[in-house]
Design an enzyme around this catalytic site. Structure first.
Site, mmCIF file in Angstrom:
data_model
loop_
_atom_site.group_PDB
_atom_site.id
_atom_site.type_symbol
_atom_site.label_atom_id
_atom_site.label_comp_id
_atom_site.label_asym_id
_atom_site.label_seq_id
_atom_site.Cartn_x
_atom_site.Cartn_y
_atom_site.Cartn_z
ATOM 1 N N ARG A 144 40.982 34.479 41.040
ATOM 2 C CA ARG A 144 41.016 35.513 42.069
ATOM 3 C C ARG A 144 40.011 34.851 43.428
ATOM 4 N NH1 ARG A 144 41.703 40.721 40.537
ATOM 5 N NH2 ARG A 144 43.251 40.924 38.899
ATOM 6 N N CYS A 201 35.342 54.579 37.222
ATOM 7 C CA CYS A 201 35.674 54.456 35.567
ATOM 8 C C CYS A 201 34.753 53.256 35.183
ATOM 9 C CB CYS A 201 37.160 54.430 35.590
ATOM 10 S SG CYS A 201 37.541 52.363 35.572
ATOM 11 N N LYS A 215 42.227 37.674 34.500
ATOM 12 C CA LYS A 215 41.763 37.310 35.844
ATOM 13 C C LYS A 215 40.610 36.279 35.602
ATOM 14 C CE LYS A 215 40.728 41.762 36.543
ATOM 15 N NZ LYS A 215 40.343 43.186 36.917
ATOM 16 N N CYS A 254 43.310 54.448 42.972
ATOM 17 C CA CYS A 254 43.150 53.935 41.842
ATOM 18 C C CYS A 254 43.502 54.546 40.641
ATOM 19 C CB CYS A 254 41.685 53.483 41.520
ATOM 20 S SG CYS A 254 41.580 52.499 40.166
ATOM 21 N N CYS A 279 33.998 47.928 39.254
ATOM 22 C CA CYS A 279 34.490 47.160 40.319
ATOM 23 C C CYS A 279 33.405 47.321 41.546
ATOM 24 C CB CYS A 279 35.662 47.758 41.017
ATOM 25 S SG CYS A 279 37.269 47.708 39.673
ATOM 26 N N CYS A 313 33.084 51.960 44.510
ATOM 27 C CA CYS A 313 34.528 51.461 44.419
ATOM 28 C C CYS A 313 35.288 52.388 45.069
ATOM 29 C CB CYS A 313 34.926 51.265 42.886
ATOM 30 S SG CYS A 313 35.133 52.726 41.933
ATOM 31 N N ARG A 328 46.097 43.436 48.965
ATOM 32 C CA ARG A 328 44.805 42.799 48.990
ATOM 33 C C ARG A 328 44.694 41.351 49.551
ATOM 34 N NH1 ARG A 328 41.890 42.611 43.361
ATOM 35 N NH2 ARG A 328 41.459 44.849 43.489
ATOM 36 N N LYS A 376 37.154 34.523 37.766
ATOM 37 C CA LYS A 376 36.606 34.887 39.115
ATOM 38 C C LYS A 376 35.550 33.701 39.244
ATOM 39 C CE LYS A 376 37.310 39.711 39.409
ATOM 40 N NZ LYS A 376 36.974 41.183 39.445
HETATM 41 FE FE1 SRM Z 1 38.403 45.878 40.340
HETATM 42 C C1 SRM Z 1 40.978 46.898 38.368
HETATM 43 C C2 SRM Z 1 39.387 47.823 42.954
HETATM 44 C C3 SRM Z 1 36.219 44.265 42.233
HETATM 45 C C4 SRM Z 1 36.649 44.942 37.366
HETATM 46 N N1 SRM Z 1 39.966 47.099 40.679
HETATM 47 C C5 SRM Z 1 41.090 47.339 39.581
HETATM 48 C C6 SRM Z 1 42.191 48.090 40.293
HETATM 49 C C7 SRM Z 1 43.172 47.139 40.676
HETATM 50 C C8 SRM Z 1 42.882 49.178 39.303
HETATM 51 C C9 SRM Z 1 43.812 48.648 38.558
HETATM 52 O O1 SRM Z 1 43.873 47.541 37.739
HETATM 53 O O2 SRM Z 1 45.128 49.624 38.586
HETATM 54 C C10 SRM Z 1 41.583 48.855 41.636
HETATM 55 C C11 SRM Z 1 42.099 48.998 42.664
HETATM 56 C C12 SRM Z 1 41.778 50.312 43.126
HETATM 57 C C13 SRM Z 1 42.209 50.765 44.446
HETATM 58 O O3 SRM Z 1 42.887 51.582 44.711
HETATM 59 O O4 SRM Z 1 42.001 50.104 45.686
HETATM 60 C C14 SRM Z 1 40.294 47.578 41.624
HETATM 61 N N2 SRM Z 1 38.107 45.870 42.226
HETATM 62 C C15 SRM Z 1 38.589 46.837 42.978
HETATM 63 C C16 SRM Z 1 37.974 46.726 44.496
HETATM 64 C C17 SRM Z 1 38.692 46.999 45.523
HETATM 65 C C18 SRM Z 1 36.607 47.578 44.515
HETATM 66 C C19 SRM Z 1 36.040 47.613 45.654
HETATM 67 O O5 SRM Z 1 35.843 49.229 45.883
HETATM 68 O O6 SRM Z 1 35.698 47.050 46.491
HETATM 69 C C20 SRM Z 1 37.339 45.352 44.421
HETATM 70 C C21 SRM Z 1 38.103 44.279 44.937
HETATM 71 C C22 SRM Z 1 37.743 42.795 44.772
HETATM 72 C C23 SRM Z 1 38.667 41.795 45.497
HETATM 73 O O7 SRM Z 1 38.445 41.688 46.644
HETATM 74 O O8 SRM Z 1 39.225 41.130 44.588
HETATM 75 C C24 SRM Z 1 37.371 44.961 42.722
HETATM 76 N N3 SRM Z 1 36.725 44.689 39.930
HETATM 77 C C25 SRM Z 1 35.688 44.413 41.096
HETATM 78 C C26 SRM Z 1 34.763 43.715 40.386
HETATM 79 C C27 SRM Z 1 33.525 43.094 41.081
HETATM 80 C C28 SRM Z 1 33.733 41.590 41.243
HETATM 81 O O9 SRM Z 1 34.462 41.202 40.886
HETATM 82 O O10 SRM Z 1 32.651 41.146 41.624
HETATM 83 C C29 SRM Z 1 34.883 43.926 39.050
HETATM 84 C C30 SRM Z 1 33.738 43.606 38.024
HETATM 85 C C31 SRM Z 1 33.879 42.080 37.542
HETATM 86 C C32 SRM Z 1 34.613 41.595 36.582
HETATM 87 O O11 SRM Z 1 35.893 41.389 36.880
HETATM 88 O O12 SRM Z 1 34.343 41.728 35.468
HETATM 89 C C33 SRM Z 1 36.306 44.550 38.752
HETATM 90 N N4 SRM Z 1 38.918 45.815 38.295
HETATM 91 C C34 SRM Z 1 37.853 45.457 37.255
HETATM 92 C C35 SRM Z 1 38.357 45.703 35.957
HETATM 93 C C36 SRM Z 1 37.766 45.427 34.652
HETATM 94 C C37 SRM Z 1 38.178 44.184 34.231
HETATM 95 C C38 SRM Z 1 37.719 43.741 32.738
HETATM 96 O O13 SRM Z 1 37.365 42.444 32.480
HETATM 97 O O14 SRM Z 1 37.779 44.724 31.809
HETATM 98 C C39 SRM Z 1 39.756 46.342 36.238
HETATM 99 C C40 SRM Z 1 40.901 46.880 35.282
HETATM 100 C C41 SRM Z 1 41.517 45.669 34.601
HETATM 101 O O15 SRM Z 1 41.662 44.720 35.169
HETATM 102 O O16 SRM Z 1 41.999 45.808 33.640
HETATM 103 C C42 SRM Z 1 39.809 46.430 37.622
HETATM 104 FE FE1 SF4 Z 2 39.121 52.084 40.065
HETATM 105 FE FE2 SF4 Z 2 37.758 52.093 37.734
HETATM 106 FE FE3 SF4 Z 2 37.903 49.925 39.833
HETATM 107 FE FE4 SF4 Z 2 36.760 52.131 40.602
HETATM 108 S S1 SF4 Z 2 36.036 51.001 38.896
HETATM 109 S S2 SF4 Z 2 38.273 50.947 41.656
HETATM 110 S S3 SF4 Z 2 37.880 53.685 39.394
HETATM 111 S S4 SF4 Z 2 39.394 50.659 38.257
#
Ligand code: SRM
Ligand code: SF4
Length: 577
Positions: free
Chosen positions: A158, A487, A221, A448, A491, A442, A89, A223
């Site tokens: 981030r 899930c 994290k 993922c 994201c 997502c 990323r 943000k």
């Molecule tokens: Fe996310 C984890 C993809 C934006 C909340 N996110 C992940 C992981 C890295 C899975 C993992 O931990 O093993 C995913 C990788 C999937 C893959 O194969 O690429 C993943 N997140 C993404 C992306 C690529 C989704 C997309 O389709 O665009 C986004 C990348 C953003 C970036 O460029 O940095 C992405 N993730 C977000 C957002 C939206 C935002 O930030 O505006 C959120 C919700 C906001 C937030 O943080 O609360 C988000 N991602 C999560 C979470 C839940 C965090 C929590 O507080 O519980 C996880 C799981 C974790 O961190 O344990 C997670």
């Molecule tokens: Fe993976 Fe869940 Fe984030 Fe989708 S919402 S990219 S399934 S961690």
């Protein structure tokens, strides 16, 4: 970083017994500032993975170890190790990049990332499936065009988001500059990145290597985002720390500050919940960095380091109380917040097509379904944008809705860009239904590791079925926001969409209604664990009534509440249903 602020570091003082902390805390503390055994793991030729604790530490370097889940069972049957590949990323504050940088990312994606690029919901790029022995080539290639992947993942600051606002060019430039500097300011400073990826010799530093983060970084994290009203494209209320630009007559004065947003939740775990960030006051533009430092330090020192499921800033705020947190931030930054100023949002979506900026330059927003850029026979997106990057004289901007802006096109250049859009059939991209243009999914399967259901690969087909319902009702062009996540982690920021689907199991989703049209209100669950048939039936029922009974200018999310499908979430958060 103000030295006295850095010294307030208390709760992660590692003189505390480490066994009381979560294993991730011990790992960070013992990592030699994110070095660990990553370099050795990269050289291990016995496996395509990085062994041991390497993968956890590599997240701080913007790299995720994954495996192709489509073939996981087959490989297990054949007694082979999983098909390991790495997600890389890029750190791209505000989503802005030059054509030269585009061409490099394109080259790396073609050579090492399965001929595919993925725009993310936080305005950057991911490459998937990069093999271990190619990781250094990718990171060094990015370095050649002044890009890196630092802190793109991990317990740190981030990717910093920034509104794309093509109409207000000068204001965008000022706010974008702050976003970029905020990212540079708040990321880890450890030499580990240069040593591991560029293979540079260690450079001795005077004083602590990480003045802000210490040895254990953030509890989770963190943000940061900047938004320029009236378009809430970055979903400011989903940020841990958000700045809302106050710019009377287009001149930036300062920012309203919001804290404590986050989407992540876990099914059947009521202690986890999505939460909208709350407004705590106003800060003049020249004091933003003091607020960033102070807020991060409060979360660094008071965030939960024993339970990662409860470690985001939103929970620290709810545990301690917003007033207490605000007072603590004020103490550290050395000044009180002023009362918040008036502002108004109208939408969180992107305006597609050509828009003229107030500097006379044109900007073209190109719809990119779920941010996926590949060459398909009927749509050569990768080749088309590559050709545009070769001709384009100014920057691109990745939008927070996974789309792309070809920005700052001069009147002379516009016909050149138009011709290329036509040549590569990209000019038809924006002729989609209102719901598709306002949809996000997502990544989910197959990369993922947390996905419970499909998302990016499923939503386009589901939307075709939804469009077949909307069209005869005269709702084809209605800009309804719909977001899918594989899930509950959210994201695609689903819990603020008018319609949301979050994966529970293969083919099963929770269906939510009632999010605010400009990201101001959480939605509420309407159906639990539903399959496609039940989802389409539910949507049809609501759409039919919406078409018949909506009030003038009433948005779909508001209607679902007025019509009684769901109750309004009045507070900025809710606990699991
Ligand atoms: Fe996310 C984890 C993809 C934006 C909340 N996110 C992940 C992981 C890295 C899975 C993992 O931990 O093993 C995913 C990788 C999937 C893959 O194969 O690429 C993943 N997140 C993404 C992306 C690529 C989704 C997309 O389709 O665009 C986004 C990348 C953003 C970036 O460029 O940095 C992405 N993730 C977000 C957002 C939206 C935002 O930030 O505006 C959120 C919700 C906001 C937030 O943080 O609360 C988000 N991602 C999560 C979470 C839940 C965090 C929590 O507080 O519980 C996880 C799981 C974790 O961190 O344990 C997670
Ligand atoms: Fe993976 Fe869940 Fe984030 Fe989708 S919402 S990219 S399934 S961690």
């Amino acid at each position: 970083m103000n030295a006295t602020l850095a010294q307030t570091d208390r709760s992660h003082d590692i003189s505390q017994p480490l066994e009381k902390l979560s294993p991730d805390e011990t790992l960070k503390a013992n990592s030699n500032q994110l070095r660990g055994q990553i370099a050795e793991g990269l050289d291990d030729e016995l496996t395509w993975s990085v062994p041991g604790t390497g993968p956890k530490l590599m997240k701080f370097h913007g790299i995720y170890q994954q495996d192709n889940r489509d073939i996981r069972d087959e490989r297990r049957r054949q007694k082979l190790e999983p098909a390991f590949g790495f997600m890389v990323r890029i750190r791209l504050p505000g989503g802005v990049l030059t054509p030269e940088q585009w061409l490099k990312i394109d080259e790396l994606g073609r050579n090492y990332g399965g001929e595919s690029l993925r725009l993310t919901t936080r305005q950057t790029f991911q490459l998937h499936g990069v093999l271990k022995h190619n990781l250094r080539s990718v990171i060094q290639g990015l370095g050649d065009v002044k890009l890196d992947t630092r802190a793109a993942c991990g317990d740190d600051s981030r990717g910093v988001m920034c509104s794309v606002n093509p109409q207000v060019s000068a204001l965008h430039a000022t706010v974008y500059d702050l976003a970029k500097r905020s990212s540079d300011h708040a990321i880890p400073k450890s030499g580990a990145y240069r040593e591991i990826w560029y293979q540079d010799d260690p450079v001795p530093v005077e004083g602590p290597e990480e003045p802000l983060y210490g040895r254990t970084y953030m509890p989770r994290k963190f943000k940061i985002g900047y938004v320029v009203p009236p378009i809430n494209d970055i979903d400011i209320y989903a940020q841990d720390l958000g700045f809302i630009a106050i710019a009377p007559d287009g001149k930036l004065e300062g920012f309203n500050v919001v804290i404590g947003g986050g989407m992540g939740r876990t099914d059947q775990a009521p202690k986890t919940y999505p939460r909208l960030a709350g407004l705590i006051g106003y800060v003049p533009a020249d004091k933003v960095f003091a607020t960033i430092d102070a807020t991060m330090i409060v979360q660094r020192d008071y965030g939960d380091r024993a339970d990662r499921g409860h470690a985001r800033f939103k929970y620290t705020i709810d545990d301690k109380g917003e007033d207490w947190i605000k007072a603590e931030i004020e103490k550290l930054q050395g000044f009180a917040f002023e009362p918040a100023r008036d502002y108004q949002f109208t939408t969180n979506g992107d305006a597609m097509g050509w828009v003229r900026g107030n500097d006379g330059h044109d900007h073209y927003t190109l719809f990119i379904e779920n941010g996926r850029i590949v060459n398909r026979e009927d749509l050569p997106l990768l080749d088309g944008i590559q050709a545009i990057a070769k001709a384009h004289r100014d920057v691109f901007r990745v939008t927070p809705n996974q789309n792309l802006i070809i920005a700052d096109v001069s009147p002379k250049q516009r016909p050149v860009i138009e011709k290329l859009l036509q040549k590569y059939k990209l000019d038809g991209q924006n002729q989609r239904s209102g719901i598709r243009l306002n949809a996000m999914a997502c990544v989910a399967l197959p990369t993922c590791g947390l996905a419970m259901a499909e998302s990016e690969r499923y939503l386009p087909g589901l939307l075709t079925k939804i469009e077949a319902i909307l069209e005869p009702l005269g709702l084809k062009d209605e800009p309804i926001t719909i977001r899918m996540s594989g899930c509950p982690n959210g994201c695609s920021r689903p819990y603020i969409a008018e319609i949301a689907l979050t994966g529970r199991a293969p083919g099963k989703y929770n269906l939510y209604f009632g999010g605010g049209f400009h990201g101001q209100r959480l939605n509420k669950m309407y159906l639990e664990n539903a399959g496609e048939e039940a989802i389409l039936a539910a949507l049809e029922k609501v759409f039919v009534q919406f078409a018949r009974e909506r009030l003038p200018d009433e948005h779909f999310g508001d209607f679902t509440i007025r019509a009684g499908y769901v109750t309004e979430v009045k507070e900025g958060r809710y606990f699991n249903d």
